[in-house]
Design a protein around this motif. Structure first.
Motif, PDB file in Angstrom:
ATOM      1  N   LYS A  25      51.332 -87.719 -27.144  1.00  0.00           N
ATOM      2  CA  LYS A  25      50.130 -86.910 -27.406  1.00  0.00           C
ATOM      3  C   LYS A  25      49.321 -87.413 -28.603  1.00  0.00           C
ATOM      4  N   LYS A  26      49.864 -88.442 -29.289  1.00  0.00           N
ATOM      5  CA  LYS A  26      49.201 -88.993 -30.473  1.00  0.00           C
ATOM      6  C   LYS A  26      48.970 -87.902 -31.530  1.00  0.00           C
ATOM      7  N   LEU A  27      50.061 -87.189 -31.835  1.00  0.00           N
ATOM      8  CA  LEU A  27      50.031 -86.132 -32.842  1.00  0.00           C
ATOM      9  C   LEU A  27      50.940 -86.531 -34.004  1.00  0.00           C
ATOM     10  N   THR A  28      50.520 -86.221 -35.205  1.00  0.00           N
ATOM     11  CA  THR A  28      51.342 -86.513 -36.371  1.00  0.00           C
ATOM     12  C   THR A  28      52.556 -85.601 -36.379  1.00  0.00           C
ATOM     13  N   LEU A  29      53.723 -86.225 -36.486  1.00  0.00           N
ATOM     14  CA  LEU A  29      55.003 -85.517 -36.578  1.00  0.00           C
ATOM     15  C   LEU A  29      55.620 -85.862 -37.915  1.00  0.00           C
ATOM     16  N   THR A  30      55.933 -84.836 -38.707  1.00  0.00           N
ATOM     17  CA  THR A  30      56.573 -85.042 -39.996  1.00  0.00           C
ATOM     18  C   THR A  30      57.915 -84.337 -40.000  1.00  0.00           C
ATOM     19  N   LEU A  31      58.964 -85.101 -40.278  1.00  0.00           N
ATOM     20  CA  LEU A  31      60.304 -84.549 -40.438  1.00  0.00           C
ATOM     21  C   LEU A  31      60.513 -84.300 -41.921  1.00  0.00           C
ATOM     22  N   VAL A  32      60.862 -83.085 -42.286  1.00  0.00           N
ATOM     23  CA  VAL A  32      61.078 -82.732 -43.686  1.00  0.00           C
ATOM     24  C   VAL A  32      62.570 -82.495 -43.868  1.00  0.00           C
ATOM     25  N   ALA A  33      63.162 -83.256 -44.795  1.00  0.00           N
ATOM     26  CA  ALA A  33      64.606 -83.180 -45.003  1.00  0.00           C
ATOM     27  C   ALA A  33      64.937 -83.610 -46.431  1.00  0.00           C
ATOM     28  N   ASN A  34      66.163 -83.340 -46.847  1.00  0.00           N
ATOM     29  CA  ASN A  34      66.569 -83.766 -48.187  1.00  0.00           C
ATOM     30  C   ASN A  34      67.296 -85.113 -48.160  1.00  0.00           C
ATOM     31  N   ARG A  36      67.008 -89.253 -46.013  1.00  0.00           N
ATOM     32  CA  ARG A  36      66.263 -90.115 -45.090  1.00  0.00           C
ATOM     33  C   ARG A  36      66.810 -89.925 -43.676  1.00  0.00           C
ATOM     34  N   ILE A  37      65.923 -89.869 -42.700  1.00  0.00           N
ATOM     35  CA  ILE A  37      66.311 -89.701 -41.304  1.00  0.00           C
ATOM     36  C   ILE A  37      65.737 -90.868 -40.515  1.00  0.00           C
ATOM     37  N   LYS A  38      66.545 -91.417 -39.637  1.00  0.00           N
ATOM     38  CA  LYS A  38      66.118 -92.547 -38.815  1.00  0.00           C
ATOM     39  C   LYS A  38      65.119 -92.067 -37.766  1.00  0.00           C
ATOM     40  N   THR A  39      64.004 -92.800 -37.682  1.00  0.00           N
ATOM     41  CA  THR A  39      62.972 -92.483 -36.712  1.00  0.00           C
ATOM     42  C   THR A  39      62.534 -93.771 -36.017  1.00  0.00           C
ATOM     43  N   PRO A  40      61.968 -93.648 -34.833  1.00  0.00           N
ATOM     44  CA  PRO A  40      61.437 -94.851 -34.187  1.00  0.00           C
ATOM     45  C   PRO A  40      60.173 -95.317 -34.926  1.00  0.00           C
ATOM     46  N   PRO A  41      59.897 -96.611 -34.876  1.00  0.00           N
ATOM     47  CA  PRO A  41      58.671 -97.082 -35.530  1.00  0.00           C
ATOM     48  C   PRO A  41      57.444 -96.553 -34.784  1.00  0.00           C
ATOM     49  N   SER A  42      56.602 -95.835 -35.489  1.00  0.00           N
ATOM     50  CA  SER A  42      55.397 -95.276 -34.888  1.00  0.00           C
ATOM     51  C   SER A  42      54.460 -94.823 -35.997  1.00  0.00           C
ATOM     52  N   PRO A  43      53.174 -95.042 -35.835  1.00  0.00           N
ATOM     53  CA  PRO A  43      52.231 -94.522 -36.827  1.00  0.00           C
ATOM     54  C   PRO A  43      52.120 -92.996 -36.779  1.00  0.00           C
ATOM     55  N   TRP A  44      52.668 -92.382 -35.746  1.00  0.00           N
ATOM     56  CA  TRP A  44      52.578 -90.930 -35.568  1.00  0.00           C
ATOM     57  C   TRP A  44      53.741 -90.180 -36.196  1.00  0.00           C
ATOM     58  N   ILE A  45      54.796 -90.898 -36.619  1.00  0.00           N
ATOM     59  CA  ILE A  45      56.017 -90.240 -37.094  1.00  0.00           C
ATOM     60  C   ILE A  45      56.272 -90.591 -38.557  1.00  0.00           C
ATOM     61  N   LYS A  46      56.480 -89.544 -39.368  1.00  0.00           N
ATOM     62  CA  LYS A  46      56.730 -89.709 -40.807  1.00  0.00           C
ATOM     63  C   LYS A  46      57.965 -88.903 -41.192  1.00  0.00           C
ATOM     64  N   VAL A  47      58.588 -89.329 -42.285  1.00  0.00           N
ATOM     65  CA  VAL A  47      59.685 -88.564 -42.873  1.00  0.00           C
ATOM     66  C   VAL A  47      59.286 -88.221 -44.298  1.00  0.00           C
ATOM     67  N   LEU A  48      59.383 -86.960 -44.638  1.00  0.00           N
ATOM     68  CA  LEU A  48      59.123 -86.501 -45.996  1.00  0.00           C
ATOM     69  C   LEU A  48      60.463 -86.075 -46.586  1.00  0.00           C
ATOM     70  N   VAL A  49      60.947 -86.848 -47.562  1.00  0.00           N
ATOM     71  CA  VAL A  49      62.220 -86.539 -48.201  1.00  0.00           C
ATOM     72  C   VAL A  49      61.929 -85.691 -49.432  1.00  0.00           C
ATOM     73  N   VAL A  50      62.587 -84.527 -49.485  1.00  0.00           N
ATOM     74  CA  VAL A  50      62.425 -83.601 -50.609  1.00  0.00           C
ATOM     75  C   VAL A  50      63.739 -83.531 -51.376  1.00  0.00           C
ATOM     76  N   ALA A  51      63.688 -82.982 -52.560  1.00  0.00           N
ATOM     77  CA  ALA A  51      64.893 -82.815 -53.363  1.00  0.00           C
ATOM     78  C   ALA A  51      65.857 -81.862 -52.663  1.00  0.00           C
ATOM     79  N   ALA A  52      67.141 -82.070 -52.916  1.00  0.00           N
ATOM     80  CA  ALA A  52      68.142 -81.145 -52.377  1.00  0.00           C
ATOM     81  C   ALA A  52      68.004 -79.810 -53.102  1.00  0.00           C
ATOM     82  N   GLY A  53      68.319 -78.760 -52.405  1.00  0.00           N
ATOM     83  CA  GLY A  53      68.263 -77.444 -53.031  1.00  0.00           C
ATOM     84  C   GLY A  53      67.893 -76.384 -52.017  1.00  0.00           C
TER      85      GLY A  53
END
Length: 148
Positions: A25-34, A36-53
């Motif tokens: 669908k060409k939509l931005t997907l952001t995974l938010v986690a504390n 790093r998470i493995k994702t396929p290479p794509s300009p549509w997929i991002k990982v946002l790593v936040v502090a644990a807590g």
């Protein structure tokens, strides 16, 4: 519409469905986690790593969420916050959280927390089934079709 995943507890099979949907669908997907998470290479997929807590990832999702965005989460208080901000929340089992059902879900969650605190062993949820995955994919398809 942007897609978000509360990724620390999201099953891999559901993340994979979301990867395919974001790319298709060409939509931005952001995974938010504390972490790093493995994702396929794509300009549509991002990982946002936040502090644990406690609730750090949840708070970041709510902060960045815009009305109409879709968040995949099994966290009921987070789902309530998402709805309050005008977003949509879908559980990995395909349950769509709505303004009509979130109050009851919060009450059940609070009751179960009270029971566990008093020593009652309730066990966890059953493993994700094929029917759960289909229910999730069906709800996701309907939401994405409505957004186009």
């Amino acid at each position: 519409m942007k897609l978000w995943i509360d990724a620390d507890a999201c099953p891999v099979q559901i993340r994979e469905v979301m990867f395919r949907a974001a790319i298709r669908k060409k939509l931005t997907l952001t995974l938010v986690a504390n972490q790093r998470i493995k994702t396929p290479p794509s300009p549509w997929i991002k990982v946002l790593v936040v502090a644990a807590g406690f609730d750090v990832a949840d708070n970041e999702i709510v902060r960045l969420l815009e009305p109409g965005d879709l968040v995949i989460t099994s966290d009921i208080p987070l789902a309530a916050d998402i709805l309050g901000k005008g977003g949509q929340a879908l559980s990995p089992r395909g349950e769509l959280f709505t303004k009509e059902n979130i109050g009851g879900r919060l009450n059940i969650r609070d009751f179960m927390d009270t029971m566990r605190a008093s020593g009652v062993q309730s066990g966890g949820p059953p493993p994700l089934s094929q029917a759960d995955r289909k229910n999730f994919a069906d709800h996701l398809d309907r939401i994405l079709a409505q957004s186009q």
